[in-house]
Design a protein around this motif. Structure first.
Motif, PDB file in Angstrom:
ATOM      1  N   VAL A 224      33.468  43.748  33.851  1.00  0.00           N
ATOM      2  CA  VAL A 224      33.102  45.054  33.292  1.00  0.00           C
ATOM      3  C   VAL A 224      33.017  46.031  34.465  1.00  0.00           C
ATOM      4  CG1 VAL A 224      31.416  46.292  31.890  1.00  0.00           C
ATOM      5  CG2 VAL A 224      31.768  43.835  31.541  1.00  0.00           C
ATOM      6  N   CYS A 225      34.025  46.910  34.559  1.00  0.00           N
ATOM      7  CA  CYS A 225      34.164  47.739  35.763  1.00  0.00           C
ATOM      8  C   CYS A 225      33.750  49.185  35.515  1.00  0.00           C
ATOM      9  CB  CYS A 225      35.616  47.751  36.222  1.00  0.00           C
ATOM     10  SG  CYS A 225      36.197  46.128  36.670  1.00  0.00           S
ATOM     11  N   TYR A 226      33.099  49.748  36.516  1.00  0.00           N
ATOM     12  CA  TYR A 226      32.707  51.166  36.503  1.00  0.00           C
ATOM     13  C   TYR A 226      33.384  51.836  37.690  1.00  0.00           C
ATOM     14  CZ  TYR A 226      29.127  49.719  33.197  1.00  0.00           C
ATOM     15  OH  TYR A 226      28.467  49.218  32.100  1.00  0.00           O
ATOM     16  N   TRP A 227      34.038  52.967  37.418  1.00  0.00           N
ATOM     17  CA  TRP A 227      34.901  53.624  38.410  1.00  0.00           C
ATOM     18  C   TRP A 227      34.326  54.992  38.743  1.00  0.00           C
ATOM     19  CZ3 TRP A 227      39.246  50.426  39.406  1.00  0.00           C
ATOM     20  CH2 TRP A 227      39.407  49.369  38.515  1.00  0.00           C
ATOM     21  N   LYS A 228      34.318  55.314  40.040  1.00  0.00           N
ATOM     22  CA  LYS A 228      33.647  56.542  40.494  1.00  0.00           C
ATOM     23  C   LYS A 228      34.499  57.782  40.243  1.00  0.00           C
ATOM     24  CE  LYS A 228      31.156  58.302  44.402  1.00  0.00           C
ATOM     25  NZ  LYS A 228      31.290  58.564  45.789  1.00  0.00           N
ATOM     26  N   GLU A 229      33.851  58.809  39.697  1.00  0.00           N
ATOM     27  CA  GLU A 229      34.533  60.090  39.509  1.00  0.00           C
ATOM     28  C   GLU A 229      34.692  60.780  40.860  1.00  0.00           C
ATOM     29  OE1 GLU A 229      32.677  61.428  35.184  1.00  0.00           O
ATOM     30  OE2 GLU A 229      31.443  61.573  36.983  1.00  0.00           O
ATOM     31  N   HIS A 273      41.089  44.634  27.948  1.00  0.00           N
ATOM     32  CA  HIS A 273      40.603  43.956  26.741  1.00  0.00           C
ATOM     33  C   HIS A 273      41.002  42.480  26.730  1.00  0.00           C
ATOM     34  CE1 HIS A 273      38.948  43.785  22.790  1.00  0.00           C
ATOM     35  NE2 HIS A 273      40.084  43.692  22.140  1.00  0.00           N
ATOM     36  N   MET A 274      40.946  41.836  27.868  1.00  0.00           N
ATOM     37  CA  MET A 274      41.177  40.390  27.966  1.00  0.00           C
ATOM     38  C   MET A 274      40.723  39.959  29.353  1.00  0.00           C
ATOM     39  SD  MET A 274      41.896  37.641  26.531  1.00  0.00           S
ATOM     40  CE  MET A 274      42.300  38.159  24.871  1.00  0.00           C
ATOM     41  N   GLY A 275      40.492  38.665  29.500  1.00  0.00           N
ATOM     42  CA  GLY A 275      40.073  38.158  30.801  1.00  0.00           C
ATOM     43  C   GLY A 275      40.606  36.759  30.991  1.00  0.00           C
ATOM     44  N   SER A 276      40.010  36.027  31.921  1.00  0.00           N
ATOM     45  CA  SER A 276      40.469  34.670  32.218  1.00  0.00           C
ATOM     46  C   SER A 276      39.525  33.663  31.603  1.00  0.00           C
ATOM     47  CB  SER A 276      40.520  34.460  33.721  1.00  0.00           C
ATOM     48  OG  SER A 276      41.355  35.420  34.281  1.00  0.00           O
ATOM     49  N   GLU A 277      40.111  32.560  31.170  1.00  0.00           N
ATOM     50  CA  GLU A 277      39.324  31.550  30.449  1.00  0.00           C
ATOM     51  C   GLU A 277      38.233  30.970  31.349  1.00  0.00           C
ATOM     52  OE1 GLU A 277      41.852  28.986  28.235  1.00  0.00           O
ATOM     53  OE2 GLU A 277      40.156  28.224  27.065  1.00  0.00           O
ATOM     54  N   THR A 278      37.101  30.701  30.741  1.00  0.00           N
ATOM     55  CA  THR A 278      35.982  30.156  31.494  1.00  0.00           C
ATOM     56  C   THR A 278      35.121  29.262  30.616  1.00  0.00           C
ATOM     57  OG1 THR A 278      34.151  30.753  32.963  1.00  0.00           O
ATOM     58  CG2 THR A 278      34.409  32.110  31.034  1.00  0.00           C
ATOM     59  N   ASP A 279      34.317  28.424  31.263  1.00  0.00           N
ATOM     60  CA  ASP A 279      33.256  27.703  30.575  1.00  0.00           C
ATOM     61  C   ASP A 279      32.047  28.651  30.586  1.00  0.00           C
ATOM     62  OD1 ASP A 279      30.895  26.254  30.238  1.00  0.00           O
ATOM     63  OD2 ASP A 279      31.695  24.436  31.155  1.00  0.00           O
ATOM     64  N   ASP A 288      38.607  35.089  38.951  1.00  0.00           N
ATOM     65  CA  ASP A 288      39.892  35.777  38.771  1.00  0.00           C
ATOM     66  C   ASP A 288      39.660  37.273  38.525  1.00  0.00           C
ATOM     67  OD1 ASP A 288      42.406  36.577  38.218  1.00  0.00           O
ATOM     68  OD2 ASP A 288      42.702  35.309  36.454  1.00  0.00           O
ATOM     69  N   LYS A 289      40.349  38.089  39.300  1.00  0.00           N
ATOM     70  CA  LYS A 289      40.164  39.542  39.172  1.00  0.00           C
ATOM     71  C   LYS A 289      41.464  40.226  38.730  1.00  0.00           C
ATOM     72  CE  LYS A 289      35.982  40.762  41.203  1.00  0.00           C
ATOM     73  NZ  LYS A 289      35.226  39.567  41.188  1.00  0.00           N
ATOM     74  N   SER A 290      42.363  39.463  38.083  1.00  0.00           N
ATOM     75  CA  SER A 290      43.638  40.100  37.720  1.00  0.00           C
ATOM     76  C   SER A 290      43.426  41.213  36.693  1.00  0.00           C
ATOM     77  CB  SER A 290      44.658  39.073  37.225  1.00  0.00           C
ATOM     78  OG  SER A 290      44.061  38.184  36.336  1.00  0.00           O
ATOM     79  N   ASP A 291      42.371  41.096  35.860  1.00  0.00           N
ATOM     80  CA  ASP A 291      42.093  42.188  34.909  1.00  0.00           C
ATOM     81  C   ASP A 291      41.674  43.470  35.650  1.00  0.00           C
ATOM     82  OD1 ASP A 291      39.738  40.869  35.653  1.00  0.00           O
ATOM     83  OD2 ASP A 291      38.730  41.188  33.741  1.00  0.00           O
ATOM     84  N   VAL A 292      40.949  43.308  36.748  1.00  0.00           N
ATOM     85  CA  VAL A 292      40.530  44.485  37.534  1.00  0.00           C
ATOM     86  C   VAL A 292      41.768  45.156  38.149  1.00  0.00           C
ATOM     87  CG1 VAL A 292      39.075  45.307  39.438  1.00  0.00           C
ATOM     88  CG2 VAL A 292      38.351  43.322  38.085  1.00  0.00           C
TER      89      VAL A 292
END
Ligand SMILES: Cc1cc2nc3c(=O)[nH]c(=O)nc-3n(C[C@H](O)[C@H](O)[C@H](O)COP(=O)(O)OP(=O)(O)OC[C@H]3O[C@@H](n4cnc5c(N)ncnc54)[C@H](O)[C@@H]3O)c2cc1C
Length: 387
Positions: A224-229, A273-279, A288-292
């Motif tokens: 869940v990323c927050y980006w600076k204005e 709106h997707m991420g990497s599989e996890t337990d 994994d940060k490929s979504d970022v």
């Protein structure tokens, strides 16, 4: 000591379990809500300050459910005396001739949801600081906005307790024994009830194992990323910047969505709106940060007023079904066990209405909406009651 007895036990105090318990208690059912962690916690899917609420959906059933969900959110606001919702509008962008954009636009028009279409020549005036992708079209759904998630869950639990409901947190359910009275054991107690609702989010399959059922659920970690204005306030609520959804972005397969800066001043929330599989028990080992990277590339291209490196990264989990539709159904063998699962990253806004339907199923009533889209049977799962 004899087990405590209730009309209903709900396992999992996320948004779906909390609202199920809320409706049961309002129907004068003695209800126990069990939660494995001390409340509030940040290990499941319902924590954080914000979620998008909208009616723009492809399927009519979601749109109809949302009509009532809005009313139920307002009711909870009145009951709890707190604001849970803020109107912002929702900017929907996507390839003009793409299937997703066409479907959503068609169903929004069919269901007469108030929207404003934005022509390309007026886009930058209406939505400054956003580059509309070549070939994309856009509209704004007027009634959409933000739900204050943490506050909402607290409010639902508070009203549940005011109606006599019992919450026991820090009690992980370790065993379920089906029967005309279902027996549920935690590390600290044994409880019995006429019916059981399992709303365990990412842990759904762990619990369903106890009742011989496995669903095709994939648990993924969302960064869940927050980006600076670059210029503080340019994408802010104060500046009337809307929430947005980018359908079919050029960068990747799934959508990208965002919420105007508010919860962390100067930072806008934008996620893939997707991420990497996890337990779910090992969420923080999933690095994994490929979504970022996907969102960063999208921001460089379409949101030039944001720094393309996230300033804050938090974690949350989706529990995804193969068709991205929820599971709202009775257990295929044990009719007094009800399942709410697989909310696939879009379930929060439906909390009040999902809770209503799960409570209806658990009370043996006909659900308010046709639930065929949400059945366990669509996966051809086999229940093995003797497991
Ligand atoms: C980053 C992110 C953004 C999202 N954005 C949106 C959005 O904009 N709009 C929207 O509508 N939806 C959104 N969602 C989806 C929405 O938040 C989820 O669909 C919803 O929160 C799912 O709630 P839940 O109650 O099913 O799961 P959870 O909140 O995970 O609750 C399940 C609970 O069960 C408990 N539990 C599990 N096992 C046991 C056990 N053995 N004993 C006792 N308790 C147990 C867990 O601890 C947990 O508290 C988003 C989700 C994420 C992660």
């Amino acid at each position: 000591m004899a087990p405590e007895e209730y009309d209903c036990i709900v396992i999992g105090a996320g948004i779906q379990g909390s609202f199920t318990a809320y409706h049961l208690a309002k129907h004068k059912k003695s209800t126990l809500l069990l939660e494995q962690f001390a409340l509030p916690h940040t290990r499941g899917s319902s924590h954080g300050q914000s979620r998008i609420i909208r009616k723009s959906y492809n399927e009519d059933v979601y749109i109809h459910m949302m009509e009532e969900s809005y009313e139920l959110w307002s009711l909870l606001e009145r009951e709890a005396g707190v604001a849970l919702h803020r109107h912002t509008g929702l900017l929907v962008m996507g390839p003009e001739n793409g299937k997703d954009f066409q479907c959503i636009k068609g169903s929004v028009e069919k269901n007469k949801i108030p929207v404003v279409e934005l022509q390309r020549h007026e886009f930058s005036q209406r939505i400054p600081n956003v580059n509309l992708t070549e070939g994309d079209a856009a509209f704004v759904e007027n009634t959409a906005g933000i739900l204050y998630a943490d506050r909402a869950i607290r409010a639902a639990q508070m009203i549940f307790q005011q109606h006599g409901g019992v919450i026991k947190d820090g009690q992980k359910v370790l065993q379920i024994e089906p029967g005309s009275m279902v027996t549920v054991s935690t590390g600290s107690g044994v409880y019995r009830a006429k019916s059981l609702v399992i709303t365990a989010g990412p842990w759904a399959n762990t619990l369903l194992k106890h009742v011989g059922l496995q669903l095709p659920l994939k648990v993924v970690k969302i960064n869940v990323c927050y980006w600076k204005e670059k210029v503080p306030g340019s994408y802010s609520l104060k500046n009337h910047f809307p929430c947005f959804i980018q359908l079919q972005p050029k960068e990747a397969e799934y959508d990208i969505y965002g919420i105007p800066s508010n919860e962390y001043p100067g930072l806008m929330k934008v996620c893939y709106h997707m991420g990497s599989e996890t337990d779910p028990n090992e969420r923080d080992k999933q690095m994994d940060k490929s979504d970022v990277d996907i969102v960063s590339r999208y921001i460089s291209r379409c949101f030039p007023g944001l720094e393309p490196e996230p300033a804050v990264v938090e974690s949350c989990l989706y529990t995804v079904t193969p068709d991205h539709h929820f599971v709202l159904d009775h257990h295929p063998t044990f009719n007094n066990i009800v399942i709410g699962a697989g909310f696939s990253g879009h379930g929060f806004k439906f909390g009040p209405i999902v809770g209503k339907m799960l409570s209806e199923l658990s009370m043996g009533q006909k659900p308010s909406y046709d639930l065929s889209l949400f059945s366990t049977g669509r996966f051809h799962t086999h229940s093995r009651p003797n497991l």
